[in-house]
Design a protein around this motif. Structure first.
Motif, PDB file in Angstrom:
ATOM      1  N   ARG A  20       0.840  -1.208   0.000  1.00 43.53           N
ATOM      2  CA  ARG A  20       0.000   0.000   0.000  1.00 43.53           C
ATOM      3  C   ARG A  20       0.873   1.255   0.000  1.00 43.53           C
ATOM      4  N   LEU A  21       1.932   1.244   0.776  1.00 48.03           N
ATOM      5  CA  LEU A  21       2.880   2.359   0.806  1.00 48.03           C
ATOM      6  C   LEU A  21       3.479   2.586  -0.584  1.00 48.03           C
ATOM      7  N   ILE A  22       3.922   1.519  -1.226  1.00 46.88           N
ATOM      8  CA  ILE A  22       4.544   1.631  -2.542  1.00 46.88           C
ATOM      9  C   ILE A  22       3.555   2.144  -3.576  1.00 46.88           C
ATOM     10  N   SER A  23       2.331   1.640  -3.533  1.00 46.58           N
ATOM     11  CA  SER A  23       1.335   2.079  -4.518  1.00 46.58           C
ATOM     12  C   SER A  23       1.067   3.567  -4.395  1.00 46.58           C
ATOM     13  N   ARG A  24       1.183   4.098  -3.198  1.00 51.76           N
ATOM     14  CA  ARG A  24       0.971   5.527  -2.967  1.00 51.76           C
ATOM     15  C   ARG A  24       2.106   6.373  -3.547  1.00 51.76           C
ATOM     16  N   LEU A  25       3.299   5.815  -3.603  1.00 53.44           N
ATOM     17  CA  LEU A  25       4.470   6.570  -4.059  1.00 53.44           C
ATOM     18  C   LEU A  25       4.872   6.224  -5.483  1.00 53.44           C
ATOM     19  N   ASN A  26       4.115   5.361  -6.122  1.00 50.47           N
ATOM     20  CA  ASN A  26       4.519   4.795  -7.411  1.00 50.47           C
ATOM     21  C   ASN A  26       4.109   5.705  -8.572  1.00 50.47           C
ATOM     22  N   TYR A  27       4.831   6.811  -8.696  1.00 49.74           N
ATOM     23  CA  TYR A  27       4.581   7.719  -9.801  1.00 49.74           C
ATOM     24  C   TYR A  27       5.725   7.624 -10.813  1.00 49.74           C
ATOM     25  N   GLU A  28       5.644   8.412 -11.860  1.00 53.60           N
ATOM     26  CA  GLU A  28       6.639   8.371 -12.938  1.00 53.60           C
ATOM     27  C   GLU A  28       8.056   8.555 -12.397  1.00 53.60           C
ATOM     28  N   ASN A  39      15.170 -12.131   9.696  1.00 53.37           N
ATOM     29  CA  ASN A  39      14.312 -12.824  10.652  1.00 53.37           C
ATOM     30  C   ASN A  39      12.912 -13.082  10.088  1.00 53.37           C
ATOM     31  N   THR A  40      12.621 -12.497   8.940  1.00 53.35           N
ATOM     32  CA  THR A  40      11.279 -12.524   8.355  1.00 53.35           C
ATOM     33  C   THR A  40      11.273 -13.352   7.074  1.00 53.35           C
ATOM     34  N   ASP A  41      10.191 -14.090   6.850  1.00 51.54           N
ATOM     35  CA  ASP A  41      10.022 -14.849   5.608  1.00 51.54           C
ATOM     36  C   ASP A  41       9.846 -13.866   4.447  1.00 51.54           C
ATOM     37  N   ILE A  42      10.724 -13.925   3.466  1.00 46.79           N
ATOM     38  CA  ILE A  42      10.679 -12.962   2.360  1.00 46.79           C
ATOM     39  C   ILE A  42       9.607 -13.303   1.331  1.00 46.79           C
ATOM     40  N   TYR A  43       9.144 -14.545   1.289  1.00 48.94           N
ATOM     41  CA  TYR A  43       8.272 -14.955   0.196  1.00 48.94           C
ATOM     42  C   TYR A  43       6.915 -14.261   0.180  1.00 48.94           C
ATOM     43  N   PRO A  44       6.272 -14.002   1.302  1.00 52.29           N
ATOM     44  CA  PRO A  44       5.043 -13.199   1.236  1.00 52.29           C
ATOM     45  C   PRO A  44       5.277 -11.807   0.644  1.00 52.29           C
ATOM     46  N   PHE A  45       6.447 -11.229   0.888  1.00 54.61           N
ATOM     47  CA  PHE A  45       6.773  -9.935   0.294  1.00 54.61           C
ATOM     48  C   PHE A  45       6.964 -10.068  -1.213  1.00 54.61           C
ATOM     49  N   LYS A  46       7.692 -11.095  -1.624  1.00 54.83           N
ATOM     50  CA  LYS A  46       7.915 -11.287  -3.061  1.00 54.83           C
ATOM     51  C   LYS A  46       6.604 -11.566  -3.788  1.00 54.83           C
ATOM     52  N   ASN A  47       5.745 -12.340  -3.169  1.00 55.11           N
ATOM     53  CA  ASN A  47       4.457 -12.648  -3.788  1.00 55.11           C
ATOM     54  C   ASN A  47       3.595 -11.397  -3.932  1.00 55.11           C
ATOM     55  N   GLU A  48       3.583 -10.581  -2.905  1.00 56.05           N
ATOM     56  CA  GLU A  48       2.743  -9.381  -2.915  1.00 56.05           C
ATOM     57  C   GLU A  48       3.316  -8.279  -3.789  1.00 56.05           C
ATOM     58  N   LEU A  49       4.636  -8.160  -3.840  1.00 53.24           N
ATOM     59  CA  LEU A  49       5.251  -7.010  -4.504  1.00 53.24           C
ATOM     60  C   LEU A  49       5.743  -7.319  -5.916  1.00 53.24           C
ATOM     61  N   SER A  50       5.515  -8.537  -6.389  1.00 55.07           N
ATOM     62  CA  SER A  50       5.977  -8.913  -7.734  1.00 55.07           C
ATOM     63  C   SER A  50       5.273  -8.117  -8.828  1.00 55.07           C
ATOM     64  N   LYS A  51       4.161  -7.486  -8.510  1.00 55.48           N
ATOM     65  CA  LYS A  51       3.405  -6.715  -9.505  1.00 55.48           C
ATOM     66  C   LYS A  51       4.088  -5.398  -9.867  1.00 55.48           C
ATOM     67  N   TYR A  52       5.102  -5.027  -9.105  1.00 51.49           N
ATOM     68  CA  TYR A  52       5.807  -3.767  -9.375  1.00 51.49           C
ATOM     69  C   TYR A  52       7.078  -4.056 -10.174  1.00 51.49           C
ATOM     70  N   SER A  53       7.123  -3.589 -11.409  1.00 50.91           N
ATOM     71  CA  SER A  53       8.286  -3.847 -12.266  1.00 50.91           C
ATOM     72  C   SER A  53       9.482  -2.974 -11.906  1.00 50.91           C
TER      73      SER A  53
END
Length: 289
Positions: A20-28, A39-53
């Protein structure tokens, strides 16, 4: 031409909130670099954030214990990727920050301070009589200094407390004046490059800060303000937070009016597991107003 901006983000929880933070800042011409705590599982982040090229994860990841030097290491990894992508401006935030300034206002803010480093700082102490963050040895990367989120030195494990007591007092780095301040900053590319270069080359400086407490609140200020870049540095808060509690206050819906009064581009700390409505209110009454 729009300024190319890299948002470098330390994250350790709530991948949906980070998205949500990224979508708010994702301008040109924006780019995002994420360090997910080891200490945190990275895969939920990769799954959620893969939509951002335009998003990158750091390859190296660190366990960032409270107060430890690993937070500096994680920040350097973020800066390296921003530098590799030749972004004009680097904005350092956490995954629990949120903008309290519209994208148009944020662009204007960054343009107004183009070429300047924005970071909070004050002069540190060289007095060795009483313990402070730098004049004793601390071991926060190796022991949990803050297990509950409320720091109490009496609750630090006994081994590091004994080591701190019996090891000699430390002299500060020769030729440097100490500075302290909050972690978050906004930098131009040349200063980001300087930080990476100094980290890679100055092992004496790094080794000194490895055995301080909360080195991330001193390392960058001290490097910067003892360099020729000091004249391009402005003592300015970029992320609003209330540190009067043991930890930064987690903002809730009732705090909206207070947040509206702030002039910083960001605020922290938010936690959608505690109060997601505050982000909805910020979207409606600040960012979309």
């Amino acid at each position: 031409m729009a300024m190319k901006v890299a948002y470098i983000i330390l994250a350790h929880k709530n991948p949906l909130q980070v998205s949500r933070l990224i979508s708010r800042l994702n301008y040109e011409d924006s780019l995002f670099v994420i360090h997910v705590d080891l200490n945190t599982d990275i895969y939920p982040f990769k799954n959620e954030l893969s939509k951002y090229s335009n998003l990158y994860f750091t390859t190296k990841r660190y366990k960032t214990n409270w107060g430890g030097f690993n937070t500096v290491k994680a920040t350097i990894e973020l800066l390296k990727l921003a530098v590799e992508n030749e972004t004009e401006t680097i904005v350092f935030i956490s995954g629990q920050d949120y903008p309290i300034m519209s994208n148009n206002s944020l662009k204007q803010y960054l343009n107004n301070y183009n070429g300047k480093a924005l970071i909070e700082y004050e002069t540190g102490s060289l007095n060795k009589t009483l313990p402070n963050r730098t004049n004793r040895y601390y071991f926060a990367d190796y022991f949990k200094y803050n297990k509950t989120g409320v720091f109490d030195y009496k609750k630090v494990p006994i081994i590091p407390r004994i080591l701190t007591k019996i090891l000699p007092k430390r002299n500060f780095l020769k030729g440097f004046v100490p500075f302290v301040g909050r972690v978050w900053f906004i930098l131009p590319l040349n200063i980001a490059k300087y930080f990476v270069e100094k980290y890679n080359s100055n092992t004496t400086f790094n080794n000194f800060y490895k055995f301080t407490i909360s080195s991330d609140e001193m390392y960058f200020q001290t490097l910067l303000l003892n360099s020729h870049f000091a004249e391009n540095t402005i003592n300015l808060q970029t992320t609003y937070a209330d540190y009067n509690a043991p930890n930064p206050v987690i903002w809730k819906s009732k705090d909206l009016e207070l947040l509206k009064k702030q002039t910083t581009p960001f605020a922290r700390k938010f936690d959608t597991n505690i109060d997601e409505k505050i982000l909805d209110l910020i979207d409606k009454e600040i960012l979309n107003a």
